[in-house]
Every structure is written in structure tokens, then in C-alpha cells.
Design a protein around this motif. Structure first.
Motif, PDB file in Angstrom:
ATOM      1  N   ASP A   2      29.342  33.411  46.126  1.00  9.92           N
ATOM      2  CA  ASP A   2      29.807  32.792  47.379  1.00  9.92           C
ATOM      3  C   ASP A   2      30.999  33.554  47.960  1.00  9.92           C
ATOM      4  O   ASP A   2      31.289  33.440  49.143  1.00  9.92           O
ATOM      5  CB  ASP A   2      30.226  31.353  47.096  1.00  9.92           C
ATOM      6  N   TYR A   3      31.718  34.318  47.115  1.00  8.62           N
ATOM      7  CA  TYR A   3      32.919  35.009  47.593  1.00  8.62           C
ATOM      8  C   TYR A   3      32.593  36.183  48.530  1.00  8.62           C
ATOM      9  O   TYR A   3      33.503  36.870  48.975  1.00  8.62           O
ATOM     10  CB  TYR A   3      33.768  35.496  46.415  1.00  8.62           C
ATOM     11  N   ALA A  21      25.168  40.855  34.418  1.00 13.51           N
ATOM     12  CA  ALA A  21      26.400  41.562  34.037  1.00 13.51           C
ATOM     13  C   ALA A  21      27.270  41.781  35.265  1.00 13.51           C
ATOM     14  O   ALA A  21      26.766  41.989  36.364  1.00 13.51           O
ATOM     15  CB  ALA A  21      26.051  42.908  33.404  1.00 13.51           C
ATOM     16  N   ALA A  22      28.582  41.704  35.074  1.00 14.42           N
ATOM     17  CA  ALA A  22      29.479  41.982  36.199  1.00 14.42           C
ATOM     18  C   ALA A  22      30.918  42.081  35.734  1.00 14.42           C
ATOM     19  O   ALA A  22      31.261  41.627  34.646  1.00 14.42           O
ATOM     20  CB  ALA A  22      29.375  40.878  37.255  1.00 14.42           C
ATOM     21  N   TYR A  23      31.730  42.684  36.581  1.00 14.50           N
ATOM     22  CA  TYR A  23      33.194  42.634  36.457  1.00 14.50           C
ATOM     23  C   TYR A  23      33.593  41.373  37.212  1.00 14.50           C
ATOM     24  O   TYR A  23      33.387  41.285  38.429  1.00 14.50           O
ATOM     25  CB  TYR A  23      33.793  43.885  37.105  1.00 14.50           C
ATOM     26  N   THR A  24      34.162  40.373  36.506  1.00 12.73           N
ATOM     27  CA  THR A  24      34.350  39.052  37.130  1.00 12.73           C
ATOM     28  C   THR A  24      35.807  38.574  37.179  1.00 12.73           C
ATOM     29  O   THR A  24      36.046  37.428  37.534  1.00 12.73           O
ATOM     30  CB  THR A  24      33.537  37.991  36.367  1.00 12.73           C
ATOM     31  N   THR A  30      33.907  48.265  41.519  1.00  9.00           N
ATOM     32  CA  THR A  30      32.846  48.703  42.435  1.00  9.00           C
ATOM     33  C   THR A  30      31.761  49.490  41.700  1.00  9.00           C
ATOM     34  O   THR A  30      30.579  49.394  42.057  1.00  9.00           O
ATOM     35  CB  THR A  30      33.451  49.539  43.590  1.00  9.00           C
ATOM     36  N   VAL A  31      32.148  50.209  40.658  1.00  7.09           N
ATOM     37  CA  VAL A  31      31.124  50.888  39.841  1.00  7.09           C
ATOM     38  C   VAL A  31      30.270  49.837  39.135  1.00  7.09           C
ATOM     39  O   VAL A  31      29.031  49.889  39.158  1.00  7.09           O
ATOM     40  CB  VAL A  31      31.773  51.833  38.799  1.00  7.09           C
ATOM     41  N   ILE A  32      30.951  48.849  38.519  1.00  7.64           N
ATOM     42  CA  ILE A  32      30.220  47.857  37.713  1.00  7.64           C
ATOM     43  C   ILE A  32      29.417  46.895  38.604  1.00  7.64           C
ATOM     44  O   ILE A  32      28.268  46.571  38.297  1.00  7.64           O
ATOM     45  CB  ILE A  32      31.206  47.074  36.813  1.00  7.64           C
ATOM     46  N   ASN A  33      30.021  46.455  39.690  1.00  7.04           N
ATOM     47  CA  ASN A  33      29.358  45.432  40.536  1.00  7.04           C
ATOM     48  C   ASN A  33      28.551  46.024  41.686  1.00  7.04           C
ATOM     49  O   ASN A  33      27.704  45.336  42.264  1.00  7.04           O
ATOM     50  CB  ASN A  33      30.403  44.475  41.126  1.00  7.04           C
ATOM     51  N   GLY A  34      28.841  47.289  42.021  1.00  9.76           N
ATOM     52  CA  GLY A  34      28.139  47.907  43.148  1.00  9.76           C
ATOM     53  C   GLY A  34      27.110  48.932  42.680  1.00  9.76           C
ATOM     54  O   GLY A  34      25.896  48.758  42.865  1.00  9.76           O
ATOM     55  N   SER A  90      33.126  44.286  46.051  1.00  6.95           N
ATOM     56  CA  SER A  90      32.289  44.988  45.055  1.00  6.95           C
ATOM     57  C   SER A  90      30.954  44.275  44.879  1.00  6.95           C
ATOM     58  O   SER A  90      29.914  44.913  44.706  1.00  6.95           O
ATOM     59  CB  SER A  90      33.029  45.107  43.717  1.00  6.95           C
ATOM     60  N   LYS A  91      30.969  42.935  44.937  1.00  2.00           N
ATOM     61  CA  LYS A  91      29.707  42.188  44.800  1.00  2.00           C
ATOM     62  C   LYS A  91      28.825  42.404  46.026  1.00  2.00           C
ATOM     63  O   LYS A  91      27.599  42.532  45.916  1.00  2.00           O
ATOM     64  CB  LYS A  91      29.992  40.694  44.597  1.00  2.00           C
TER      65      LYS A  91
END
Ligand SMILES: NC(=O)C1=CN([C@@H]2O[C@H](COP(=O)(O)OP(=O)(O)OC[C@H]3O[C@@H](n4cnc5c(N)ncnc54)[C@H](OP(=O)(O)O)[C@@H]3O)[C@@H](O)[C@H]2O)C=CC1
Ligand SMILES: Cc1cn([C@H]2C[C@H](O)[C@@H](COP(=O)(O)OP(=O)(O)O[C@H]3O[C@@H](C)C(=O)[C@@H](O)[C@H]3O)O2)c(=O)[nH]c1=O
Length: 235
Positions: free
Chosen positions: A48-49, A5-8, A21-25, A74-75
Motif C-alpha cells: 500500500d505504501y 522476499a523483500a527489504y522491509t 532498490t536492488v532487493i525490491n526492484g 523500491s517496491k
């Protein structure tokens, strides 16, 4: 546990960094903490980003990160939060994911080809497109290895081969789909986007192959399968 799951939405994240940042961190860190408390291995997908895209050498897992934008930061926060839990984890950094599902570059190109016979596509960003099915298999392999106590913990790189520019990727999509679309190569500077993308996103995936026997898949074969799936779904 495998967390995909992620904000993409890379461009929108520039305006919603707190949410991203909440969703990915925070969220993957919380999931990793819950797994650690139960002695369960946690497998997570990153990007990779997290690299700044400088140079031309493929990035190794322990190279210095340097996120350019909000999604990227965030990732990276997610990776750091997971590592800080001290539990058993594997993070798979991958790139340019495509499949017959959801939104991705392959489907964007096929959609644009409905109304255009000429497209300008960025040629100075290079990476390995990666079929989602191969990522799923790699995650399962890592999870099973960790669960058996003989796996490869830590950060890994996994992307399709060979490395290619977005323009080269687009050309192969149109060639395999039998679509007569001319791809005109442009520098990223001529395709302004809200978020900057790294120029060199090549990933050195050799450690994953050495440690877990998971080799880079040929994305062109994966593309053939995805186009067949899409054709079948379209009837
Ligand atoms: N796409 C790419 O090219 C790349 C992706 N990655 C990483 O791979 C992973 C998968 O990406 P991809 O499949 O493209 O992503 P998608 O955006 O297609 O899917 C993301 C998933 O996350 C879920 N999700 C998002 N926000 C929340 C939330 N707040 N609570 C619960 N679930 C949520 C979505 O659920 P719902 O459908 O209900 O909204 C969706 O199922 C991510 O970690 C991404 O960062 C890494 C490199 C490249
Ligand atoms: C539609 C279009 C895009 N482009 C360029 C813009 C950009 O540089 C590139 C790809 O844009 P996209 O927005 O499709 O891809 P993007 O959202 O940047 O994809 C990224 O997603 C996240 C989730 C990741 O983690 C990354 O690995 C990466 O796959 O294509 C063109 O040059 N011409 C076009 O007509």
C-alpha cells in the motif's frame, strides 16, 4: 513462483535506498524474467505504501502511485520491472502484515506491553491490517488460477477489513490479549520517524473479489488466531 522476499525495514531504507532498490526492484524483475522465459506464472507481493496517502477514498489498483519514501519507491520499481518483462504475473499489494512470526506491529505492541501500561499511538494513518496466512492463501489462489490459464493477471489489492488506525489496531490487540494498556491517540507529527508513512492507505479490494473470488478477511479473527499461536508457542 511466489515471491515474498523483500527489504522491509521502512525507516532504514531511507539510508540504504540503493540496496533496497536492488532487493525490491531489480531482484523481482530478474525473477519475473526467468519465469517469463520458462512460461511460468510469477506472483509477487507489493505494498500500500506505493500510494501517497492523500484523501480518504480507498485506492484502486489503477490509481496513480506516489511513493513517499525509499522503501516505497523500491517496491514500485519492482512492480514496474515485473510488468516490463511481458510475462504472466500477478502482483498483490497488501498492508500492515502480521503473524506469529518475524517482527510486526502485533509483536511490537505485545513486547511494549511488558513494560508499559500507557502508549501513544498514531491515529491519523488508516489501513487494513492483514494476516500473513490470508496473504499466503490469496497468493496460492492467484498462482493456481494463472497456472490453469483462467486466472486474474495484473495488479490486485488485498487487505484485512475493517480499515482502522494504528491506534485502533493497538487497542484491539490489547483487548484480545487481555492486557490493560491505555492507548493515547496522537497525530503522526508527534511520532517522528525517519520515513514518512501514508495517512490514507485504505485499499479498494473489490476487483480482486470480483475477478478471483478472494474477499477481504476480517483481521480481528486473524488476530485471534495469531494470539492463540503465540500463546501456544510460549507454552
Ligand atoms: N510487513 C508488512 O507489513 C508488509 C509487507 N509487504 C510485502 O510483503 C512481503 C513479505 O514481507 P515480510 O514478510 O514483512 O518481510 P520480512 O522482512 O519479514 O521477510 C522478508 C524475507 O525476504 C528475505 N530476503 C530479504 N533480503 C533478501 C535477499 N537479499 N536475498 C534473499 N532473501 C532476502 C528474508 O530472508 P532472511 O530471513 O534470510 O533475511 C525474509 O525471509 C514483502 O514483499 C513486503 O514488501 C507488503 C505490505 C506490508
Ligand atoms: C512502536 C510504535 C509505533 N507507532 C507507529 C509508527 C508508525 O506510524 C506505525 C507503524 O510502525 P511500524 O514501523 O511498526 O510499521 P511499518 O514498518 O510502517 O509497517 C509497514 O511495513 C511495510 C513493510 C509495509 O509494506 C507497510 O504496509 C506497513 O505494514 O506505528 C506509534 O504510534 N507508537 C509506537 O509506540
Amino acid at each position: 513462483m511466489i515471491d515474498a522476499a523483500a527489504y522491509t525495514v521502512v525507516d532504514r531504507a531511507e539510508d540504504e535506498e540503493a540496496l533496497a532498490t536492488v532487493i525490491n526492484g531489480a531482484a523481482p524483475a530478474a525473477m519475473a524474467r526467468a519465469c517469463a522465459a520458462r512460461g511460468l506464472p510469477f506472483v509477487h507481493i507489493s505494498t500500500d505504501y506505493v500510494f501517497d496517502g492523500s484523501g480518504e477514498a480507498p485506492w484502486r489498483p489503477d490509481d496513480q502511485t506516489g511513493p513517499l519514501g525509499a522503501y516505497d519507491r523500491s517496491k514500485l520499481a519492482g512492480e514496474q520491472g515485473i510488468a516490463a518483462t511481458g510475462g504472466q504475473y500477478a502482483i498483490l499489494r497488501t498492508s500492515w502484515v502480521f503473524s506469529a512470526y518475524g517482527q510486526n506491529f502485533v509483536k511490537t505492541m505485545l513486547g511494549l506491553a511488558q513494560s508499559r501500561d500507557r502508549l501513544t499511538i498514531v491515529a491519523d494513518q488508516v489501513d487494513g491490517p492483514t494476516p500473513a496466512a490470508d496473504i499466503a492463501a490469496a497468493c496460492l489462489g492467484l498462482a493456481r488460477g494463472l497456472a490453469a490459464g483462467a486466472g486474474a493477471p495484473g495488479i490486485h489489492h488485498f487487505s484485512g477489513a475493517p480499515d482502522v488506525s494504528w491506534a485502533g489496531f493497538a487497542r484491539e490487540i490489547f483487548a484480545q490479549a487481555g492486557l490493560a494498556v491505555t492507548v493515547e491517540e496522537i497525530p503522526a507529527a508527534q511520532f517522528p520517524t525517519r520515513a514518512a508513512r501514508p495517512a490514507n492507505s485504505r485499499l479498494d479490494c473489490s476487483a480482486l473479489e470480483a475477478q478471483a473470488g478472494i474477499a477481504r478477511p476480517d483481521w480481528r479473527a486473524g488476530l485471534t488466531r495469531v494470539l492463540a499461536e503465540l500463546a501456544e508457542a510460549a507454552g
